[in-house]
Design a protein around this motif. Structure first.
Motif, PDB file in Angstrom:
ATOM      1  N   LYS A  15       0.671  -1.184  -0.099  1.00  0.00           N
ATOM      2  CA  LYS A  15       0.346   0.293   0.062  1.00  0.00           C
ATOM      3  C   LYS A  15       0.733   1.241  -0.030  1.00  0.00           C
ATOM      4  O   LYS A  15       0.440   2.680  -0.734  1.00  0.00           O
ATOM      5  CB  LYS A  15      -0.688  -0.188   1.131  1.00  0.00           C
ATOM      6  N   ALA A  16       2.104   1.185   1.057  1.00  0.00           N
ATOM      7  CA  ALA A  16       2.655   2.626   0.776  1.00  0.00           C
ATOM      8  C   ALA A  16       3.210   2.571  -0.597  1.00  0.00           C
ATOM      9  O   ALA A  16       3.533   4.120  -1.274  1.00  0.00           O
ATOM     10  CB  ALA A  16       4.010   2.093   1.666  1.00  0.00           C
ATOM     11  N   HIS A  17       3.977   1.477  -1.559  1.00  0.00           N
ATOM     12  CA  HIS A  17       4.464   1.611  -3.075  1.00  0.00           C
ATOM     13  C   HIS A  17       3.117   2.848  -3.850  1.00  0.00           C
ATOM     14  O   HIS A  17       3.535   3.388  -4.307  1.00  0.00           O
ATOM     15  CB  HIS A  17       5.048   0.765  -3.354  1.00  0.00           C
ATOM     16  N   MET A  18       2.335   2.588  -3.926  1.00  0.00           N
ATOM     17  CA  MET A  18       0.629   2.239  -4.247  1.00  0.00           C
ATOM     18  C   MET A  18       0.774   3.687  -3.957  1.00  0.00           C
ATOM     19  O   MET A  18       0.614   4.777  -4.766  1.00  0.00           O
ATOM     20  CB  MET A  18       0.112   1.570  -4.058  1.00  0.00           C
ATOM     21  N   ALA A  19       0.567   4.541  -2.789  1.00  0.00           N
ATOM     22  CA  ALA A  19       0.313   5.998  -1.996  1.00  0.00           C
ATOM     23  C   ALA A  19       1.402   6.215  -2.574  1.00  0.00           C
ATOM     24  O   ALA A  19       1.340   7.893  -3.369  1.00  0.00           O
ATOM     25  CB  ALA A  19       0.406   6.138  -0.792  1.00  0.00           C
ATOM     26  N   GLN A  20       2.558   5.915  -2.794  1.00  0.00           N
ATOM     27  CA  GLN A  20       4.294   7.088  -3.086  1.00  0.00           C
ATOM     28  C   GLN A  20       4.051   6.789  -4.257  1.00  0.00           C
ATOM     29  O   GLN A  20       4.443   8.782  -4.863  1.00  0.00           O
ATOM     30  CB  GLN A  20       5.311   5.424  -3.060  1.00  0.00           C
ATOM     31  N   MET A  21       2.873   6.640  -6.009  1.00  0.00           N
ATOM     32  CA  MET A  21       3.001   6.699  -6.919  1.00  0.00           C
ATOM     33  C   MET A  21       2.227   8.300  -6.875  1.00  0.00           C
ATOM     34  O   MET A  21       2.770   9.065  -8.482  1.00  0.00           O
ATOM     35  CB  MET A  21       1.863   5.557  -7.596  1.00  0.00           C
ATOM     36  N   ALA A  22       1.386   8.429  -6.079  1.00  0.00           N
ATOM     37  CA  ALA A  22       0.928   9.695  -6.011  1.00  0.00           C
ATOM     38  C   ALA A  22       2.772  10.902  -5.609  1.00  0.00           C
ATOM     39  O   ALA A  22       2.129  12.397  -6.566  1.00  0.00           O
ATOM     40  CB  ALA A  22      -0.010  10.251  -4.827  1.00  0.00           C
ATOM     41  N   THR A  23       3.259  10.848  -5.628  1.00  0.00           N
ATOM     42  CA  THR A  23       4.839  11.663  -5.453  1.00  0.00           C
ATOM     43  C   THR A  23       4.945  12.276  -7.124  1.00  0.00           C
ATOM     44  O   THR A  23       5.291  13.294  -7.443  1.00  0.00           O
ATOM     45  CB  THR A  23       5.678  10.635  -4.477  1.00  0.00           C
ATOM     46  N   TYR A  24       4.771  11.119  -7.882  1.00  0.00           N
ATOM     47  CA  TYR A  24       4.827  11.509  -9.456  1.00  0.00           C
ATOM     48  C   TYR A  24       4.340  12.945  -9.496  1.00  0.00           C
ATOM     49  O   TYR A  24       3.891  13.329 -10.923  1.00  0.00           O
ATOM     50  CB  TYR A  24       4.462  10.036 -10.229  1.00  0.00           C
ATOM     51  N   ASP A  25       2.781  12.276  -9.797  1.00  0.00           N
ATOM     52  CA  ASP A  25       1.696  13.317 -10.561  1.00  0.00           C
ATOM     53  C   ASP A  25       0.527  13.135  -9.708  1.00  0.00           C
ATOM     54  O   ASP A  25       0.294  12.058  -9.097  1.00  0.00           O
ATOM     55  CB  ASP A  25       1.576  13.376 -11.627  1.00  0.00           C
ATOM     56  N   VAL A  26      -0.321  13.732  -9.425  1.00  0.00           N
ATOM     57  CA  VAL A  26      -1.533  13.287  -8.825  1.00  0.00           C
ATOM     58  C   VAL A  26      -2.219  12.545 -10.099  1.00  0.00           C
ATOM     59  O   VAL A  26      -3.081  11.906  -8.867  1.00  0.00           O
ATOM     60  CB  VAL A  26      -2.512  15.277  -8.461  1.00  0.00           C
ATOM     61  N   ALA A  27      -2.345  12.442 -10.730  1.00  0.00           N
ATOM     62  CA  ALA A  27      -2.629  11.795 -11.581  1.00  0.00           C
ATOM     63  C   ALA A  27      -2.854  10.547 -11.750  1.00  0.00           C
ATOM     64  O   ALA A  27      -3.450   9.726 -11.580  1.00  0.00           O
ATOM     65  CB  ALA A  27      -2.697  12.351 -13.481  1.00  0.00           C
ATOM     66  N   ALA A  28      -1.490  10.277 -10.731  1.00  0.00           N
ATOM     67  CA  ALA A  28      -1.107   8.584 -10.329  1.00  0.00           C
ATOM     68  C   ALA A  28      -1.324   7.847  -9.338  1.00  0.00           C
ATOM     69  O   ALA A  28      -0.892   7.233  -9.131  1.00  0.00           O
ATOM     70  CB  ALA A  28       0.318   9.123 -10.497  1.00  0.00           C
ATOM     71  N   THR A  29      -2.075   8.882  -8.584  1.00  0.00           N
ATOM     72  CA  THR A  29      -2.891   8.468  -7.277  1.00  0.00           C
ATOM     73  C   THR A  29      -4.154   7.271  -7.024  1.00  0.00           C
ATOM     74  O   THR A  29      -4.316   6.987  -8.268  1.00  0.00           O
ATOM     75  CB  THR A  29      -3.795  10.112  -6.972  1.00  0.00           C
ATOM     76  N   ILE A  30      -3.697   6.147  -6.324  1.00  0.00           N
ATOM     77  CA  ILE A  30      -4.479   5.249  -6.643  1.00  0.00           C
ATOM     78  C   ILE A  30      -4.678   5.024  -5.016  1.00  0.00           C
ATOM     79  O   ILE A  30      -4.722   5.929  -4.195  1.00  0.00           O
ATOM     80  CB  ILE A  30      -3.563   3.941  -6.606  1.00  0.00           C
ATOM     81  N   ALA A  31      -6.247   4.932  -5.365  1.00  0.00           N
ATOM     82  CA  ALA A  31      -7.960   5.706  -3.900  1.00  0.00           C
ATOM     83  C   ALA A  31      -7.046   4.092  -3.251  1.00  0.00           C
ATOM     84  O   ALA A  31      -6.864   2.814  -3.356  1.00  0.00           O
ATOM     85  CB  ALA A  31      -8.480   4.852  -4.503  1.00  0.00           C
ATOM     86  N   PRO A  32      -7.084   4.371  -1.703  1.00  0.00           N
ATOM     87  CA  PRO A  32      -7.255   3.495  -1.005  1.00  0.00           C
ATOM     88  C   PRO A  32      -8.006   1.894  -1.145  1.00  0.00           C
ATOM     89  O   PRO A  32      -7.550   0.515  -0.762  1.00  0.00           O
ATOM     90  CB  PRO A  32      -7.260   4.117   0.632  1.00  0.00           C
ATOM     91  N   ALA A  33      -9.675   2.059  -1.320  1.00  0.00           N
ATOM     92  CA  ALA A  33      -9.908   1.385  -2.043  1.00  0.00           C
ATOM     93  C   ALA A  33      -9.512   0.552  -2.770  1.00  0.00           C
ATOM     94  O   ALA A  33      -9.501  -1.190  -2.194  1.00  0.00           O
ATOM     95  CB  ALA A  33     -11.111   1.739  -2.221  1.00  0.00           C
ATOM     96  N   ALA A  34      -8.800   1.221  -3.582  1.00  0.00           N
ATOM     97  CA  ALA A  34      -7.725   0.213  -4.567  1.00  0.00           C
ATOM     98  C   ALA A  34      -6.730  -0.856  -4.115  1.00  0.00           C
ATOM     99  O   ALA A  34      -6.460  -1.497  -4.922  1.00  0.00           O
ATOM    100  CB  ALA A  34      -7.843   0.456  -5.812  1.00  0.00           C
ATOM    101  N   GLN A  35      -6.590   0.133  -3.410  1.00  0.00           N
ATOM    102  CA  GLN A  35      -5.421  -1.132  -2.701  1.00  0.00           C
ATOM    103  C   GLN A  35      -5.997  -1.948  -2.208  1.00  0.00           C
ATOM    104  O   GLN A  35      -4.831  -2.731  -2.339  1.00  0.00           O
ATOM    105  CB  GLN A  35      -4.447   0.237  -1.775  1.00  0.00           C
ATOM    106  N   GLU A  36      -6.884  -1.893  -1.574  1.00  0.00           N
ATOM    107  CA  GLU A  36      -7.414  -3.344  -0.560  1.00  0.00           C
ATOM    108  C   GLU A  36      -8.039  -3.979  -1.110  1.00  0.00           C
ATOM    109  O   GLU A  36      -7.446  -5.355  -1.050  1.00  0.00           O
ATOM    110  CB  GLU A  36      -8.291  -2.181   0.198  1.00  0.00           C
TER     111      GLU A  36
END
Length: 510
Positions: free
Chosen positions: A392-413
């Motif tokens: 989940k941390a890496h999925m959340a980290q993707m948003a550091t590239y761009d807001v368009a790369a944000t992965i919602a918590p629901a998708a992570q779970e």
């Protein structure tokens, strides 16, 4: 007239030197040139310079980035020797104004200055990181004499035994981290944390954990000893949030080292690897949608590349084992658009941006290493919880590239539920996720792949590969110039280490 002019000139110089030297030194000083440099600026430049391009070998060996082309782009794609590409780490890190020289100078300037003790110890920690990359890449390298051309006149440093270097790296990380002191001067010129000592302690311990895990195949006792030290809460703890990630934030002026590779002249020649895309696709990984794209006209700049297809089901990574001619015969070949191929590419609006960050060590990577240490019985904790948190941390980290790369918590779970942690496959799952978490961090992804044996990747069967490569490239060869310029030390290193070939493993990979 010429003789008279020469005579008058010489006379003037002699007369001036004998009777008019008052104020001579002041007149000949540059009033705007710095006579000394605050070592923190050397340190920040060393941090910045540690972001290096690793696409032609490291990212191709672990099958995340691919190109079919021979020539200037050749390397890991064909398991082939290419001096201009294999020497990149060596040349970049040992550059005159590169990290090794800069950090060695910082250490020399601050060692005996109690007021700069935090900077001294931060430099010890980061120098250890730089040399981990060098040893992991080449094996024996100049270490104890490196960076001392200006300081001590050592222009041809000797190569040191890689095992000895790693022992010193462990010592430097342990001592440097413990010596950091929040009551002393804070070095705000630090690019990672603005000198925050608590975060630097976490970074030092996390790097110590990384270095300790390198010994998992060759010295279990040493690995366990240093894992214990790295994870001892009394020493400051490990990275504990994405805000602790050590990375360089690039911008439109100072571009990411891979910017030209993804956005510039090579954009139509570079694709995502088949194994990487296929794994993300098979596991319905939400990261695929933000990493991978098919452009309508892939060879064009992003402004004219046309429609951008990020639908996961449509993504196709380029297989290995082919060149620009034979790739047309690959199974399921998707065709071409102009001179470019219809395979998936890195998304130039997210991870492929010119101002994308360069990650050196992250919370996700650290949690995965800790999870492995727990599985091996070298640390305490809940391996399953650490594994899930790391993903989940890496999925959340993707948003550091761009807001368009944000992965919602629901998708992570949802991903965790669909791909549950299984104790029987723990090491494979943990290290396969480390491979994903190290995307674009080529040096670390390759190092952990060699150490752990995961992920399980198909062997590149390109017919023209270097004969020393049995399955995967184990190290890169030294720059050709070292064989002639630093011949004595080069020969000594090769005699100790083994042949200077792509198939010769580094010490912790045996």
């Amino acid at each position: 007239m010429k003789r008279i002019f020469i005579y008058l000139t010489v006379f003037g110089i002699v007369a001036g030197s004998s009777s008019c030297d008052k104020g001579f030194e002041e007149v000949n000083k540059n009033p705007v040139q710095a006579t000394s440099v605050d070592p923190v600026y050397l340190f920040s430049n060393a941090q910045f310079g540690s972001a290096i391009a690793t696409q032609n070998y490291q990212l191709q060996i672990v099958q995340q980035i691919n190109t079919p082309y021979t020539g200037v782009l050749e390397g890991g794609n064909h398991n082939a020797l290419s001096d201009p590409n294999s020497n990149a780490n060596f040349n970049s890190l040992y550059l005159q104004n590169g990290p090794v020289n800069l950090l060695t100078t910082v250490l020399a300037k601050t060692k005996d200055d109690p007021a700069r003790s935090n900077l001294y110890n931060m430099a010890r920690i980061w120098r250890a990181y730089v040399f981990m990359v060098l040893v992991d890449t080449y094996g024996d390298v100049p270490y104890f004499e490196a960076g001392k051309a200006f300081l001590e006149g050592i222009n041809l440093p000797k190569y040191d035994d890689q095992k000895v270097i790693y022992d010193d790296i462990l010592k430097e990380l342990e001592e440097g981290t413990k010596a950091l002191d929040a009551t002393k001067a804070i070095e705000t010129g630090d690019l990672f944390y603005k000198g925050n000592i608590a975060q630097w302690k976490k970074l030092g311990n996390s790097l110590l954990l990384r270095a300790a895990m390198r010994f998992s195949k060759v010295d279990v006792a040493k690995a366990q000893t240093y894992v214990t030290k790295a994870t001892d809460p009394a020493n400051g703890g490990l990275l504990s949030a994405n805000s602790d990630n050590a990375y360089i934030a690039f911008n439109s002026t100072f571009n990411h080292p891979l910017a030209n590779y993804f956005q510039g002249t090579e954009r139509g020649n570079v694709y995502l690897g088949h194994a990487f895309v296929d794994y993300l696709k098979t596991t319905a990984d939400p990261r695929l949608r933000v990493i991978s794209v098919k452009y309508e006209t892939p060879g064009n700049p992003i402004a004219t590349a046309g429609a951008e297809d990020t639908t996961p089901a449509n993504q196709e990574g380029m297989p290995y084992g082919y060149n620009e001619s034979t790739i047309t015969g690959a199974p399921g070949f998707p065709g071409k658009i102009g001179s470019a191929f219809k395979y998936s590419q890195i998304n130039r609006r997210t991870a492929g941006k010119i101002d994308a960050p360069e990650f050196f060590i992250t919370w996700s990577q650290t949690q995965l290493l800790l999870a492995e240490a727990v599985v091996r019985g070298w640390a305490t904790g809940d391996a399953k919880a650490l594994y899930e948190s790391a993903v989940k941390a890496h999925m959340a980290q993707m948003a550091t590239y761009d807001v368009a790369a944000t992965i919602a918590p629901a998708a992570q779970e949802a991903y965790i539920v669909a791909n549950p942690y299984t104790p029987a496959r723990a090491l494979e799952q943990i290290n396969t996720q480390y491979w994903i978490s190290s995307f674009l961090n080529g040096s670390e992804g390759w190092a952990n792949f060699r150490r752990s044996g995961f992920p399980i990747l198909p062997v590149n069967t390109y017919p023209g590969k270097d004969p020393s490569v049995k399955d995967f490239i184990r190290r890169l060869v030294y720059p050709v110039r070292e064989k002639s310029v630093n011949q004595v030390n080069y020969n000594e290193a090769v005699a100790r280490m083994g042949a200077d070939e792509l198939g010769t493993p580094v010490f912790w990979d045996k």
